[in-house]
Design a protein around this motif. Structure first.
Motif, PDB file in Angstrom:
ATOM      1  N   GLN A  29      35.175  11.681  21.985  1.00 24.26           N
ATOM      2  CA  GLN A  29      36.027  11.851  22.962  1.00 24.26           C
ATOM      3  C   GLN A  29      36.509  11.237  23.326  1.00 24.26           C
ATOM      4  OE1 GLN A  29      32.711  11.979  26.088  1.00 24.26           O
ATOM      5  NE2 GLN A  29      31.210  13.493  25.110  1.00 24.26           N
ATOM      6  N   ALA A  30      36.771   9.941  23.090  1.00 26.42           N
ATOM      7  CA  ALA A  30      38.398   9.601  23.912  1.00 26.42           C
ATOM      8  C   ALA A  30      39.666   9.298  23.156  1.00 26.42           C
ATOM      9  CB  ALA A  30      37.960   7.943  23.416  1.00 26.42           C
ATOM     10  N   ARG A  37      39.535  12.321  21.185  1.00 29.35           N
ATOM     11  CA  ARG A  37      39.784  14.096  21.891  1.00 29.35           C
ATOM     12  C   ARG A  37      41.218  13.953  22.861  1.00 29.35           C
ATOM     13  NH1 ARG A  37      35.092  15.353  19.925  1.00 29.35           N
ATOM     14  NH2 ARG A  37      34.291  15.871  21.329  1.00 29.35           N
ATOM     15  N   ALA A  38      40.916  12.788  23.959  1.00 23.47           N
ATOM     16  CA  ALA A  38      41.370  12.648  24.510  1.00 23.47           C
ATOM     17  C   ALA A  38      42.908  12.359  24.723  1.00 23.47           C
ATOM     18  CB  ALA A  38      40.629  11.931  26.230  1.00 23.47           C
ATOM     19  N   LEU A  39      42.836  11.279  24.095  1.00 24.65           N
ATOM     20  CA  LEU A  39      44.349  10.648  24.216  1.00 24.65           C
ATOM     21  C   LEU A  39      45.213  11.644  22.906  1.00 24.65           C
ATOM     22  CD1 LEU A  39      42.292   6.931  22.875  1.00 24.65           C
ATOM     23  CD2 LEU A  39      43.558   8.039  24.673  1.00 24.65           C
ATOM     24  N   THR A  40      44.336  12.090  22.023  1.00 19.88           N
ATOM     25  CA  THR A  40      45.129  13.315  21.392  1.00 19.88           C
ATOM     26  C   THR A  40      46.149  14.147  22.018  1.00 19.88           C
ATOM     27  OG1 THR A  40      44.064  13.026  19.086  1.00 19.88           O
ATOM     28  CG2 THR A  40      45.283  14.975  19.509  1.00 19.88           C
ATOM     29  N   ARG A  41      45.291  14.943  23.095  1.00 24.12           N
ATOM     30  CA  ARG A  41      45.577  15.470  24.272  1.00 24.12           C
ATOM     31  C   ARG A  41      46.407  15.480  24.665  1.00 24.12           C
ATOM     32  NH1 ARG A  41      39.877  17.719  24.370  1.00 24.12           N
ATOM     33  NH2 ARG A  41      40.167  16.501  26.397  1.00 24.12           N
ATOM     34  N   ARG A  42      45.929  14.281  25.390  1.00 20.22           N
ATOM     35  CA  ARG A  42      47.170  13.193  26.275  1.00 20.22           C
ATOM     36  C   ARG A  42      48.733  12.903  25.619  1.00 20.22           C
ATOM     37  NH1 ARG A  42      50.253  13.024  30.047  1.00 20.22           N
ATOM     38  NH2 ARG A  42      51.040  10.891  31.258  1.00 20.22           N
ATOM     39  N   ALA A  43      48.702  12.671  23.824  1.00 25.34           N
ATOM     40  CA  ALA A  43      49.583  12.119  23.196  1.00 25.34           C
ATOM     41  C   ALA A  43      50.522  13.685  23.336  1.00 25.34           C
ATOM     42  CB  ALA A  43      49.105  11.677  21.664  1.00 25.34           C
ATOM     43  N   VAL A  44      49.878  14.671  22.823  1.00 24.82           N
ATOM     44  CA  VAL A  44      50.930  16.123  22.704  1.00 24.82           C
ATOM     45  C   VAL A  44      51.442  16.061  23.894  1.00 24.82           C
ATOM     46  CG1 VAL A  44      50.119  18.436  22.123  1.00 24.82           C
ATOM     47  CG2 VAL A  44      49.212  17.257  21.509  1.00 24.82           C
ATOM     48  N   LYS A  45      50.536  15.897  24.915  1.00 24.07           N
ATOM     49  CA  LYS A  45      51.286  16.548  26.984  1.00 24.07           C
ATOM     50  C   LYS A  45      52.474  15.530  26.961  1.00 24.07           C
ATOM     51  CE  LYS A  45      50.570  16.819  31.749  1.00 24.07           C
ATOM     52  NZ  LYS A  45      49.610  16.230  32.073  1.00 24.07           N
ATOM     53  N   ILE A  46      52.286  13.680  26.728  1.00 26.53           N
ATOM     54  CA  ILE A  46      53.315  13.562  27.192  1.00 26.53           C
ATOM     55  C   ILE A  46      54.619  13.319  25.623  1.00 26.53           C
ATOM     56  CG2 ILE A  46      54.592  10.390  26.824  1.00 26.53           C
ATOM     57  CD1 ILE A  46      51.622  10.238  27.057  1.00 26.53           C
ATOM     58  N   ALA A  47      54.746  13.753  24.379  1.00 23.46           N
ATOM     59  CA  ALA A  47      55.511  14.486  23.472  1.00 23.46           C
ATOM     60  C   ALA A  47      56.291  15.878  24.484  1.00 23.46           C
ATOM     61  CB  ALA A  47      54.854  14.652  21.578  1.00 23.46           C
ATOM     62  N   GLU A  93      25.677   7.187  20.031  1.00 30.55           N
ATOM     63  CA  GLU A  93      25.462   7.975  21.421  1.00 30.55           C
ATOM     64  C   GLU A  93      27.556   7.079  21.598  1.00 30.55           C
ATOM     65  OE1 GLU A  93      25.318   5.210  25.926  1.00 30.55           O
ATOM     66  OE2 GLU A  93      24.462   5.227  24.605  1.00 30.55           O
ATOM     67  N   LEU A  94      28.135   5.703  21.022  1.00 32.54           N
ATOM     68  CA  LEU A  94      29.209   5.078  20.609  1.00 32.54           C
ATOM     69  C   LEU A  94      29.784   6.165  19.919  1.00 32.54           C
ATOM     70  CD1 LEU A  94      28.347   1.589  20.015  1.00 32.54           C
ATOM     71  CD2 LEU A  94      29.391   2.792  22.199  1.00 32.54           C
ATOM     72  N   SER A  95      29.116   7.057  18.708  1.00 36.82           N
ATOM     73  CA  SER A  95      29.947   7.888  17.692  1.00 36.82           C
ATOM     74  C   SER A  95      30.372   8.914  18.257  1.00 36.82           C
ATOM     75  CB  SER A  95      29.157   8.356  16.625  1.00 36.82           C
ATOM     76  OG  SER A  95      29.052   7.215  16.060  1.00 36.82           O
ATOM     77  N   GLY A 155      44.684  12.936  15.509  1.00 36.26           N
ATOM     78  CA  GLY A 155      43.526  12.064  15.645  1.00 36.26           C
ATOM     79  C   GLY A 155      43.259  11.307  14.493  1.00 36.26           C
ATOM     80  N   GLN A 156      43.578  11.608  13.125  1.00 34.19           N
ATOM     81  CA  GLN A 156      43.079  10.870  11.907  1.00 34.19           C
ATOM     82  C   GLN A 156      44.195   9.812  12.239  1.00 34.19           C
ATOM     83  OE1 GLN A 156      45.274  13.584   9.064  1.00 34.19           O
ATOM     84  NE2 GLN A 156      42.482  14.594   8.616  1.00 34.19           N
ATOM     85  N   THR A 157      44.769   9.712  12.569  1.00 35.74           N
ATOM     86  CA  THR A 157      45.579   8.231  12.966  1.00 35.74           C
ATOM     87  C   THR A 157      45.296   7.459  13.178  1.00 35.74           C
ATOM     88  OG1 THR A 157      48.064   9.081  12.312  1.00 35.74           O
ATOM     89  CG2 THR A 157      47.815   7.120  13.463  1.00 35.74           C
ATOM     90  N   LEU A 158      44.506   8.099  14.865  1.00 39.79           N
ATOM     91  CA  LEU A 158      43.222   6.837  15.823  1.00 39.79           C
ATOM     92  C   LEU A 158      42.294   6.835  15.539  1.00 39.79           C
ATOM     93  CD1 LEU A 158      44.246   8.390  18.773  1.00 39.79           C
ATOM     94  CD2 LEU A 158      44.914   6.737  18.232  1.00 39.79           C
ATOM     95  N   ASN A 159      41.795   7.144  14.308  1.00 44.35           N
ATOM     96  CA  ASN A 159      40.831   7.044  13.462  1.00 44.35           C
ATOM     97  C   ASN A 159      40.596   6.148  12.937  1.00 44.35           C
ATOM     98  OD1 ASN A 159      37.657   8.177  14.350  1.00 44.35           O
ATOM     99  ND2 ASN A 159      38.291  10.642  13.690  1.00 44.35           N
ATOM    100  N   ALA A 160      42.049   6.630  11.768  1.00 42.49           N
ATOM    101  CA  ALA A 160      42.104   5.181  10.988  1.00 42.49           C
ATOM    102  C   ALA A 160      42.566   3.937  11.048  1.00 42.49           C
ATOM    103  CB  ALA A 160      43.471   5.293   9.874  1.00 42.49           C
ATOM    104  N   ALA A 161      42.623   4.160  12.762  1.00 46.98           N
ATOM    105  CA  ALA A 161      43.059   3.078  13.339  1.00 46.98           C
ATOM    106  C   ALA A 161      42.158   1.667  13.887  1.00 46.98           C
ATOM    107  CB  ALA A 161      43.550   2.277  14.617  1.00 46.98           C
ATOM    108  N   LEU A 162      40.711   2.812  13.751  1.00 44.37           N
ATOM    109  CA  LEU A 162      39.260   2.136  14.309  1.00 44.37           C
ATOM    110  C   LEU A 162      38.401   1.212  12.988  1.00 44.37           C
ATOM    111  CD1 LEU A 162      38.123   4.168  17.029  1.00 44.37           C
ATOM    112  CD2 LEU A 162      39.504   2.473  17.132  1.00 44.37           C
ATOM    113  N   ALA A 163      38.818   1.886  11.828  1.00 47.99           N
ATOM    114  CA  ALA A 163      38.472   1.604  10.842  1.00 47.99           C
ATOM    115  C   ALA A 163      39.471   0.612   9.503  1.00 47.99           C
ATOM    116  CB  ALA A 163      38.323   3.241  10.051  1.00 47.99           C
ATOM    117  N   ASP A 164      40.721   0.926   9.878  1.00 48.72           N
ATOM    118  CA  ASP A 164      41.467  -0.016   9.106  1.00 48.72           C
ATOM    119  C   ASP A 164      42.194  -0.916   9.453  1.00 48.72           C
ATOM    120  OD1 ASP A 164      44.078  -1.034   7.152  1.00 48.72           O
ATOM    121  OD2 ASP A 164      43.676   0.654   6.208  1.00 48.72           O
ATOM    122  N   PRO A 165      42.376  -2.828   9.330  1.00 52.41           N
ATOM    123  CA  PRO A 165      43.180  -2.825  10.548  1.00 52.41           C
ATOM    124  C   PRO A 165      44.387  -3.849  10.482  1.00 52.41           C
ATOM    125  CG  PRO A 165      41.293  -4.476   9.240  1.00 52.41           C
ATOM    126  CD  PRO A 165      40.808  -2.666   8.590  1.00 52.41           C
TER     127      PRO A 165
END
Length: 298
Positions: free
Chosen positions: A100-101, A103-113, A93-95, A129-139
């Motif tokens: 979803q989070a 994807r939403a943040l990615t779209r928002r980043a593109v819009k802000i830019a 469920e969390l995955s 999206g890869q950068t945000l994913n990596a941020a959760l996995a790599d301190p």
């Protein structure tokens, strides 16, 4: 005495700027630190790398949507806790919520830019999206993202528990209720299919590894490109400074030559005037002697 320059304030300011403004602003900050007599801070600021457009988009997202980004990291903490407890249903469920989070943040980043005059490139969404994913996995990546000081697109290529949070979810393979048990003959008929499934799983694993290698190579290439751009900018600054110093040296050499000419001219004039003085002194002495003789003749 000039005001002291705070490194964190400068870094926050620099990484909020459009990448095209970064180098000039960094140069100005270095000059301010040197003027304040803080050479250490000046050197540290000068070492800050110019961000790529994708990195700037992530930094801008963090500044514009801090609460949503904080919720994403909270979700990452929940994922790690679910992994620790081996809570499969909760992890699934969390995955889904994580994806979803992101994807939403990615779209928002593109819009802000785009609102800041920088429409994203075709691969910008994927790299964000890869950068945000990596941020959760790599301190380490997480720290850069939280601070809004990302320099290049990031990706996670490590192994271990953190990969569970990044792994795609596979469909359940449990037998549906009510399914009939197969006979030995049917089992024998299905053996080739089992072999195919194993090959498929291996192919999927190889594909994931290839994607990770590609993402890592892309991040390295982005980092190398950013380093090259920074080196070119530094070279341009050095060339500009060298040209300025050469101009100053040429001007100083001309001044030196003019001073030499002035000294020679003054020396010649001094020698001439000395000769005039010697001649005048001789005439004065001669006149004095003549006067003395005239007095004696009387």
């Amino acid at each position: 005495m000039p005001d002291q320059v705070d490194f964190d304030d400068v870094a926050d300011e620099l990484y909020s700027l459009d990448p095209s403004e970064f180098v000039a602003a960094r140069k100005d900050a270095v000059a301010r630190a040197r003027k304040a007599g803080d050479r250490k801070t000046a050197t540290t600021i000068g070492a800050l790398r110019k961000p790529t457009v994708v990195a700037w988009m992530v930094n801008l997202l963090v500044r514009e949507e801090p609460e949503d980004v904080a919720e994403l990291f909270d979700l990452g903490d929940s994922l790690r806790e679910a992994q620790r407890r081996s809570a499969a249903d909760e992890l699934k469920e969390l995955s889904g919520a994580r994806q979803q989070a992101i994807r939403a943040l990615t779209r928002r980043a593109v819009k802000i830019a785009a609102e800041h005059g920088k429409p994203g490139a075709d691969d910008a969404e994927r790299e964000i999206g890869q950068t945000l994913n990596a941020a959760l996995a790599d301190p380490d990546v997480g720290e850069r993202v939280r601070a809004g000081r990302v320099v290049t697109a990031e990706s996670y290529s490590g192994f271990g528990p953190a990969m569970l949070a990044l792994a795609p979810e596979l469909p359940d393979e449990e037998e549906e209720p009510g399914a009939e048990q197969t006979t030995d003959e049917e089992t024998a008929d299905e053996e080739p299919e089992t072999v195919d499934q194993k090959a498929l799983d291996e192919a999927r694993e190889q594909l994931e590894e290839a994607k990770e290698d590609e993402a890592s190579a892309r991040a390295d290439a982005e980092s190398a490109r950013a380093d090259a751009e920074s080196a070119e900018e530094n070279l341009a600054e050095v060339k500009e400074r060298l040209a300025r110093l050469r101009s100053e040296l040429h001007e100083a050499e001309e001044q030196e030559a003019e001073a030499r000419r002035t000294v020679k001219s003054a020396d010649r004039e001094a020698r001439r005037l000395k000769r005039v003085l010697t001649d005048a002194e001789a005439r004065t002495e001669e006149a004095q002697n003549a006067l003395d003789r005239a007095r004696q003749a009387r």
